[in-house]
Write a protein that holds these residues in place. Structure first.
Motif, PDB file in Angstrom:
ATOM      1  N   ILE A  41      33.165  46.334  44.134  1.00  0.00           N
ATOM      2  CA  ILE A  41      33.985  47.549  44.191  1.00  0.00           C
ATOM      3  C   ILE A  41      34.003  48.101  45.615  1.00  0.00           C
ATOM      4  O   ILE A  41      35.057  48.499  46.133  1.00  0.00           O
ATOM      5  N   VAL A  42      32.853  48.113  46.272  1.00  0.00           N
ATOM      6  CA  VAL A  42      32.771  48.604  47.648  1.00  0.00           C
ATOM      7  C   VAL A  42      33.695  47.787  48.556  1.00  0.00           C
ATOM      8  O   VAL A  42      34.422  48.339  49.390  1.00  0.00           O
ATOM      9  N   ARG A  43      33.694  46.464  48.387  1.00  0.00           N
ATOM     10  CA  ARG A  43      34.515  45.593  49.237  1.00  0.00           C
ATOM     11  C   ARG A  43      36.009  45.761  48.977  1.00  0.00           C
ATOM     12  O   ARG A  43      36.818  45.645  49.897  1.00  0.00           O
ATOM     13  N   SER A  44      36.376  46.073  47.740  1.00  0.00           N
ATOM     14  CA  SER A  44      37.775  45.956  47.354  1.00  0.00           C
ATOM     15  C   SER A  44      38.513  47.272  47.155  1.00  0.00           C
ATOM     16  O   SER A  44      39.751  47.274  47.115  1.00  0.00           O
ATOM     17  N   LEU A  45      37.812  48.391  47.032  1.00  0.00           N
ATOM     18  CA  LEU A  45      38.475  49.630  46.626  1.00  0.00           C
ATOM     19  C   LEU A  45      39.301  50.260  47.738  1.00  0.00           C
ATOM     20  O   LEU A  45      40.287  50.938  47.463  1.00  0.00           O
ATOM     21  N   LYS A  46      38.895  50.089  48.988  1.00  0.00           N
ATOM     22  CA  LYS A  46      39.583  50.693  50.135  1.00  0.00           C
ATOM     23  C   LYS A  46      39.481  52.232  50.140  1.00  0.00           C
ATOM     24  O   LYS A  46      40.313  52.924  50.730  1.00  0.00           O
ATOM     25  N   LYS A  47      38.503  52.745  49.457  1.00  0.00           N
ATOM     26  CA  LYS A  47      38.112  54.152  49.519  1.00  0.00           C
ATOM     27  C   LYS A  47      36.593  54.195  49.573  1.00  0.00           C
ATOM     28  O   LYS A  47      35.924  53.300  49.039  1.00  0.00           O
TER      29      LYS A  47
END
Length: 342
Positions: A180-186
């Motif tokens: 999630i950290v890598r992919s969320l862009k927030k």
């Protein structure tokens, strides 16, 4: 009514009713600060402003996660909090958004950007749900409905363990958080919900790419006790009511990691002096929830009164420490009288 919505209402009603679920351990009261009889400042000139995630705040207050759901009362609470956060220049984190992913009627309680166009808003989902039915698309949806500046992923193993309908599979969760950290862009912020985060946890979270942590330690509302009041067998929740790392202790354990992670303090913060102590122990923001709940059930104006009271307390404490700005106290543990704290 959907079971999750009913649980949200149960939580709000139990917390509103009072002291049995608030630990009242006064951990912050054990910390004494160095009073300046000659502060060499004009109180009117004390600057309590700060920034977090690129947003300007009037002082380092985060109205911490409480609720959200389809019921009119839950919609009212969140709207009043959002209006007040915008008016007073403080941040707002909402309660878990999982409910709107299964019940579209709950969406209105999270569509808050129109009420707070400039405020720092943080979404919120339970991290453990990544082991059940949630994924990246749900995290994106949670951010989108709020137009959030970041997303809380909360860790609550104690609450889930004592909750009658709790989800307790916390295995292999770190890799999913990292994705999630890598992919969320927030920005993704990890928080506990009243039992604290240890230094060992931080090391794992840093490896997963987490740069923001809310220690959310013990000392305030005991979610173990809250869940005990919803259970047919309350003894388990009552036994663990004081379990966890006190918030000031959790903050001090974070000292070696302050250059790698930005900290939020929450858990038992009940006044502006507690907030100042949290900043001294390295926090960038201070999360407060329960003191705003009953005002939010009344009106946005009542929430604003509570915010202003906290700000006055906070700036007065800064003044009495001889601190003209936030940088004069942040991480300045020499301001603590060590003979009262170890």
């Amino acid at each position: 009514m959907e079971p999750i919505n009913q649980r949200k209402l149960d939580h709000i009603n139990i917390v509103s009713e009072g002291g049995a679920i608030d630990r009242r351990q006064t951990y912050f009261d054990r910390i004494h600060l160095t009073h300046r009889a000659l502060p060499e400042l004009n109180l009117a000139d004390v600057d309590s402003s700060c920034q977090f995630l690129g947003k300007d705040l009037s002082f380092p207050l985060l109205i911490s996660s409480m609720t959200g759901g389809a019921d009119k009362e839950l919609v009212k609470i969140n709207r009043n909090l959002a209006i007040a956060a915008e008016a007073e220049g403080v941040a707002l984190a909402i309660g878990s958004q999982r409910v709107f992913l299964s019940d579209d009627a709950a969406r209105a309680s999270f569509e808050l950007r129109e009420h707070a166009p400039n405020a720092l808003l943080l979404g919120n989902l339970g991290a453990v749900q990544l082991n059940y039915d949630l994924g990246l698309a749900d995290c994106k949806a949670a951010v989108k409905v709020l137009d959030a500046d970041g997303l809380y992923l909360h860790l609550n193993p104690l609450q889930e363990a004592v909750q009658p309908e709790g989800d307790t599979d916390f295995s292999s969760l770190l890799n999913k958080i990292a994705e999630i950290v890598r992919s969320l862009k927030k920005p993704v912020i990890i928080k506990e919900v009243g039992a604290g985060i240890s230094s060992r946890d931080v090391e794992h979270l840093l490896a997963a790419g987490i740069k923001y942590i809310d220690v959310a330690g013990s000392g305030g509302t005991s979610w173990s006790m809250v869940e005990s009041k919803r259970s047919d067998n309350p003894s388990l929740g009552e036994l663990f009511k004081d379990w966890g790392i006190p918030t000031p202790v959790a903050l001090r354990q974070m000292k070696p990691y302050r250059h790698e992670v930005e900290l939020i303090a929450s858990g038992g913060i009940r006044n502006g002096i507690d907030m100042v102590k949290s900043i001294i122990f390295g926090a960038s923001l201070c999360g407060v929830a329960r003191p705003f709940l009953n005002p939010a059930r009344e009106s946005a104006e009542a929430v604003q009164v509570a915010i202003r009271r906290l700000k006055r307390e906070f700036t007065t404490a800064m003044f009495l420490l001889g601190a003209g700005c936030i940088n004069d106290i942040k991480g300045r543990e020499e301001l603590v009288l060590n003979e009262y704290w170890n």
